[in-house]
Design a protein around this motif. Structure first.
Motif, PDB file in Angstrom:
ATOM      1  N   ARG A  66       0.827  -1.088  -0.015  1.00 17.71           N
ATOM      2  CA  ARG A  66       0.122  -0.199  -0.150  1.00 17.71           C
ATOM      3  C   ARG A  66       0.703   1.014  -0.033  1.00 17.71           C
ATOM      4  NH1 ARG A  66      -2.405  -1.407   4.448  1.00 17.71           N
ATOM      5  NH2 ARG A  66      -3.735  -2.836   3.551  1.00 17.71           N
ATOM      6  N   ASP A  67       2.072   1.161   0.670  1.00 18.24           N
ATOM      7  CA  ASP A  67       2.842   2.286   0.788  1.00 18.24           C
ATOM      8  C   ASP A  67       3.761   2.743  -0.590  1.00 18.24           C
ATOM      9  OD1 ASP A  67       1.733   2.851   3.204  1.00 18.24           O
ATOM     10  OD2 ASP A  67       3.550   1.833   4.346  1.00 18.24           O
ATOM     11  N   LEU A  68       3.615   1.672  -1.407  1.00 17.09           N
ATOM     12  CA  LEU A  68       4.484   1.980  -2.706  1.00 17.09           C
ATOM     13  C   LEU A  68       3.839   2.808  -3.525  1.00 17.09           C
ATOM     14  CD1 LEU A  68       5.167  -1.786  -3.944  1.00 17.09           C
ATOM     15  CD2 LEU A  68       6.910  -0.113  -2.854  1.00 17.09           C
ATOM     16  N   LYS A  69       4.917   3.485  -4.300  1.00 20.12           N
ATOM     17  CA  LYS A  69       4.331   4.753  -5.183  1.00 20.12           C
ATOM     18  C   LYS A  69       3.990   3.944  -6.594  1.00 20.12           C
ATOM     19  CE  LYS A  69       5.439   8.408  -2.711  1.00 20.12           C
ATOM     20  NZ  LYS A  69       4.910   8.212  -1.529  1.00 20.12           N
ATOM     21  N   MET A  70       2.775   3.618  -6.612  1.00 23.45           N
ATOM     22  CA  MET A  70       2.552   2.754  -7.975  1.00 23.45           C
ATOM     23  C   MET A  70       1.475   3.470  -8.833  1.00 23.45           C
ATOM     24  SD  MET A  70       2.549  -0.882  -6.134  1.00 23.45           S
ATOM     25  CE  MET A  70       2.080  -1.683  -7.693  1.00 23.45           C
ATOM     26  N   LYS A 108      -3.249   0.416  -7.790  1.00 26.90           N
ATOM     27  CA  LYS A 108      -3.274   0.404  -6.231  1.00 26.90           C
ATOM     28  C   LYS A 108      -4.234  -0.604  -5.754  1.00 26.90           C
ATOM     29  CE  LYS A 108      -1.151   4.498  -5.505  1.00 26.90           C
ATOM     30  NZ  LYS A 108      -0.083   4.514  -4.426  1.00 26.90           N
TER      31      LYS A 108
END
Length: 85
Positions: free
Chosen positions: A47-51, A56
């Motif tokens: 969830r914290d990844l920049k995707m 998402k």
């Protein structure tokens, strides 16, 4: 885009579906036992990844009775990329 250990968690997730075709408590227990790390920790890290938006995690997607963790809600790439306004 995604660290190798998180890619491995996705593979384990999919392999766990060969035994449990849902996201029940039994599914997540199998995931935790197989992967060795709680799915809650893995979910938070993903969830914290920049995707990109279409990758998402969507806590409303794929909800199943008895589910204890959010599902990944993938929007089809063509729809995400070619959204006529």
């Amino acid at each position: 885009l995604m660290p190798l250990h998180l890619i491995r968690s996705v593979v384990v997730h999919e392999l766990c579906h060969t035994k449990h075709m849902d996201h029940s408590t039994n599914f997540w227990a199998l995931f935790d036992k197989t992967y060795g790390i709680s799915h809650k920790i893995v979910d938070k890290e993903i969830r914290d990844l920049k995707m990109p938006g279409f990758l998402k995690i969507n806590s409303n997607a794929g909800s199943t009775a008895g589910a204890t963790s959010p599902s990944v809600g993938f929007q089809p790439y063509a729809k995400a990329r070619h959204n006529p306004a």
